[in-house]
Scaffold this motif. Structure first.
Motif, PDB file in Angstrom:
ATOM      1  N   GLY A 390       0.929  -1.133  -0.065  1.00  0.00           N
ATOM      2  CA  GLY A 390       0.026   0.124  -0.094  1.00  0.00           C
ATOM      3  C   GLY A 390       0.883   1.327  -0.082  1.00  0.00           C
ATOM      4  N   PHE A 391       1.967   1.224   0.384  1.00  0.00           N
ATOM      5  CA  PHE A 391       2.889   2.398   0.509  1.00  0.00           C
ATOM      6  C   PHE A 391       4.154   2.268  -0.610  1.00  0.00           C
ATOM      7  CE2 PHE A 391       4.314   6.426   1.847  1.00  0.00           C
ATOM      8  CZ  PHE A 391       5.859   6.228   1.840  1.00  0.00           C
ATOM      9  N   PRO A 394       3.137   2.149  -4.517  1.00  0.00           N
ATOM     10  CA  PRO A 394       2.920   3.373  -4.867  1.00  0.00           C
ATOM     11  C   PRO A 394       3.974   4.637  -5.018  1.00  0.00           C
ATOM     12  CG  PRO A 394       1.002   2.722  -3.454  1.00  0.00           C
ATOM     13  CD  PRO A 394       2.187   1.618  -3.371  1.00  0.00           C
ATOM     14  N   TYR A 397       6.495   3.487  -7.763  1.00  0.00           N
ATOM     15  CA  TYR A 397       5.799   3.470  -9.217  1.00  0.00           C
ATOM     16  C   TYR A 397       5.902   5.030  -9.588  1.00  0.00           C
ATOM     17  CZ  TYR A 397       2.626   3.497 -13.162  1.00  0.00           C
ATOM     18  OH  TYR A 397       1.962   3.577 -14.463  1.00  0.00           O
TER      19      TYR A 397
ATOM     20  N   PHE B   6      -3.772   3.387  -7.319  1.00  0.00           N
ATOM     21  CA  PHE B   6      -2.890   3.593  -6.739  1.00  0.00           C
ATOM     22  C   PHE B   6      -3.414   4.474  -5.073  1.00  0.00           C
ATOM     23  CE2 PHE B   6       0.671   1.868  -8.030  1.00  0.00           C
ATOM     24  CZ  PHE B   6       0.930   1.918  -9.474  1.00  0.00           C
ATOM     25  N   LEU B   9      -4.735   2.164  -2.929  1.00  0.00           N
ATOM     26  CA  LEU B   9      -3.509   1.453  -1.915  1.00  0.00           C
ATOM     27  C   LEU B   9      -3.241   2.270  -1.215  1.00  0.00           C
ATOM     28  CD1 LEU B   9      -1.550  -0.191  -5.084  1.00  0.00           C
ATOM     29  CD2 LEU B   9      -2.538  -1.363  -3.244  1.00  0.00           C
ATOM     30  N   TRP B  13      -3.676   1.395   3.243  1.00  0.00           N
ATOM     31  CA  TRP B  13      -2.514   1.620   4.087  1.00  0.00           C
ATOM     32  C   TRP B  13      -2.790   2.513   5.307  1.00  0.00           C
ATOM     33  CZ3 TRP B  13       1.499   5.606   4.389  1.00  0.00           C
ATOM     34  CH2 TRP B  13       2.621   5.228   5.396  1.00  0.00           C
ATOM     35  N   GLU B  40      -6.561  -2.316   0.097  1.00  0.00           N
ATOM     36  CA  GLU B  40      -5.538  -2.281  -0.827  1.00  0.00           C
ATOM     37  C   GLU B  40      -5.573  -3.322  -1.797  1.00  0.00           C
ATOM     38  OE1 GLU B  40      -1.767  -3.202   1.217  1.00  0.00           O
ATOM     39  OE2 GLU B  40      -2.038  -1.315   2.639  1.00  0.00           O
TER      40      GLU B  40
END
Lengths: 444, 59
Positions: A390-391, A394, A397, B6, B9, B13, B40
């Motif tokens: 989740g961190f 991204p 990317y 994204f 995501l 988180w 997520e």
């Protein structure tokens, strides 16, 4: 803190083995790529390691830090959360006199080099050398140190045991998450950005097999990787989780068994499915077993290592096909399957199989330590996995997306057709052999 | 769709981190951490499906 002299000698020997992981992975990547880009692949490996080590020394280790070293913190819900190291750049002030932090800095140079090399496996045959170096600088200078601080530098993931009663905090002895999942997720991001190799997918979207050009390089790379992983896992377990030096025998046995089980699983599965074992998938299975063993190697029994490796081998075998066929991701070196999925499985395996008979090195500040229980360890590992997906994904990317806008990462079509050896280096790896048979007409 | 993926995501988180920091009861924290992971997974699915070569797109 100063280490005993026997432990110093031991750690030196272990860290000296770590570069073999880089050598092994470089050979594996080169062998799985095309012959027309073989020299470029190995030169890229060397340059990536050079850039990673340089950038990491300049600023990476300052932000990664080590347990007990100065760090940036914030207070939330009445507790202090450590989120970034606050050390001096260029390793200034680091005492090279046998302290644990100095050995950690040394080991991390090889660790970050390995993490930076992983994306090359997914970007073979189409990643410009200069762009690879630029992307590596981002990984080594920011992405890797940030997550590594959270797990290995006393950061908030490591503090989950103290701050949130989640077992011992996130446990990742040899870097399944910190090195391999970070590298593998970066590989995924770059594979999306670069796109597949030309000719890989038909107009209907069906993949074409582009086999590696040298199976001997691939398989010899697997042997070298084992040598390196024995050192990497053992040194990491001692320096970052406080495992006793006597556990090296267990760590080495577990690492070896995991790789063995993984390759046997891959050989059996591909043999049954395709009639014959597949060399490249089996080799990827071997490395997948090494990756999966890294997080838990110091805290599991050998039987668990066999199970972890077998699952990793099966996971790699099926996921390689799934990524290529169903997700349309061209990953020549299997980097995403081996390192991202294998690394995540390695973190999860800690929750399932690990037991901690002795208290681990958990610094709660002011020179105090807390004896942690195993309860909540699974949740801590899940939080680490959630942070990676989740961190970190991204983040990596986004950084590479912006970089691609400034400095295009993919070579032009003509370069890919000629091969990166000729296009970027002016010379091929195998000048005596014909590598472009389609360019030649009838021989007299 | 990739951008939305994204963002999901990251949102997932943030839910996980908030649960870890703010929630004390073990059951509540576990549920919200798993909820964050679920968000997520939705985000990751969107990112994957935004790839033009993914099977669903080909179909």
């Amino acid at each position: 803190m100063l280490l005993p002299i026997t432990e110093i000698v031991l750690i030196i020997v272990l860290i000296l083995l770590a570069p073999f992981t880089i050598a092994g992975l470089s050979l594996i990547n080169t062998g799985l790529g095309r012959s027309r880009s073989a020299a470029h692949s190995l030169l890229s490996s060397l340059c990536i390691f050079a850039v990673a080590s340089g950038v990491y020394v300049i600023c990476g280790f300052a932000w990664q830090g080590y347990i007990g070293a100065p760090a940036h913190t914030f207070v939330a819900a009445g507790r202090q959360w450590n989120w970034l190291g606050r050390g001096p750049f260029l390793l200034r002030g680091l005492e090279f006199n046998g302290t644990a932090i100095s050995f950690a800095a040394w080991l991390q140079i090889f660790s970050v080099g390995l993490a930076a090399l992983i994306p090359l496996g997914a970007c073979l045959d189409r990643w410009r050398l200069s762009a690879a170096c630029a992307s590596t600088a981002l990984l080594a200078g920011w992405t890797y140190p940030l997550f590594a601080h959270w797990v290995w530098g006393g950061g908030w993931l490591a503090q989950l045991g103290i701050n949130a009663s989640m077992g011992h905090g996130v446990i990742d002895a040899g870097g399944s998450g910190t090195i391999h999942a970070v590298g593998g997720l970066t590989a995924l991001a770059l594979a999306w950005i670069l796109g597949p190799r030309s000719g890989k997918y038909s107009l209907e979207g069906m993949p074409t097999a582009i086999p590696g050009h040298n199976a001997v390089l691939v398989l010899f790379g697997c042997f070298l990787s084992l040598l390196g992983w024995l050192g990497l896992n053992s040194a990491g377990a001692i320096l970052f989780t406080g495992a006793a030096p006597g556990r090296i025998a267990l760590i080495s046995i577990n690492t070896t068994l995991s790789a063995a089980a993984a390759i046997l699983a891959a050989v059996v599965i591909t043999g049954v499915r395709f009639g014959r074992p597949d060399v490249s998938i089996s080799a990827n299975g071997w490395v997948g077993g090494l990756v999966a063993s890294s997080a838990s190697c110091a805290f599991i029994n050998p039987a668990a290592a066999i199970v972890i490796g077998a699952v990793a081998g099966a996971l790699v075998t099926y996921s390689v096909e799934w990524f290529e066929l169903h997700l349309g991701i061209d990953d020549p070196g299997g980097a995403i399957s081996v390192h991202a999925l294998g690394g995540i499985w390695g973190l999860l395996a800690v929750a399932i199989f690990a037991s901690f008979p002795v208290p681990l090195l958990i610094d709660i500040g002011a020179g105090g330590f807390k004896v942690a229980s195993d309860t909540g360890q699974a949740l801590a590992q899940i939080v680490a996995i959630a942070t990676l997906i989740g961190f970190v994904l991204p983040l990596t990317y986004g950084l590479n997306f912006v970089l691609n806008r400034i400095w295009p990462q993919r070579v032009v079509m003509e370069g890919e057709r000629q091969g990166l050896d000729l296009y970027e280096l002016g010379g091929g790896a195998y000048p005596d052999f014909v590598t472009h048979s389609e360019e030649f007409g009838q021989f007299r | 769709m990739k951008l939305a993926g994204f963002l999901l995501l990251l949102a997932g988180w943030v839910i996980v981190v908030a649960a870890v920091i703010l929630l004390v009861p073990v059951n509540a924290r576990t549920i919200f951490v798993l909820a964050g992971v679920a968000v997520e997974i939705v985000g990751l699915t969107l990112v994957i499906r935004s790839n033009p070569l993914a099977v669903s797109e080909k179909e």
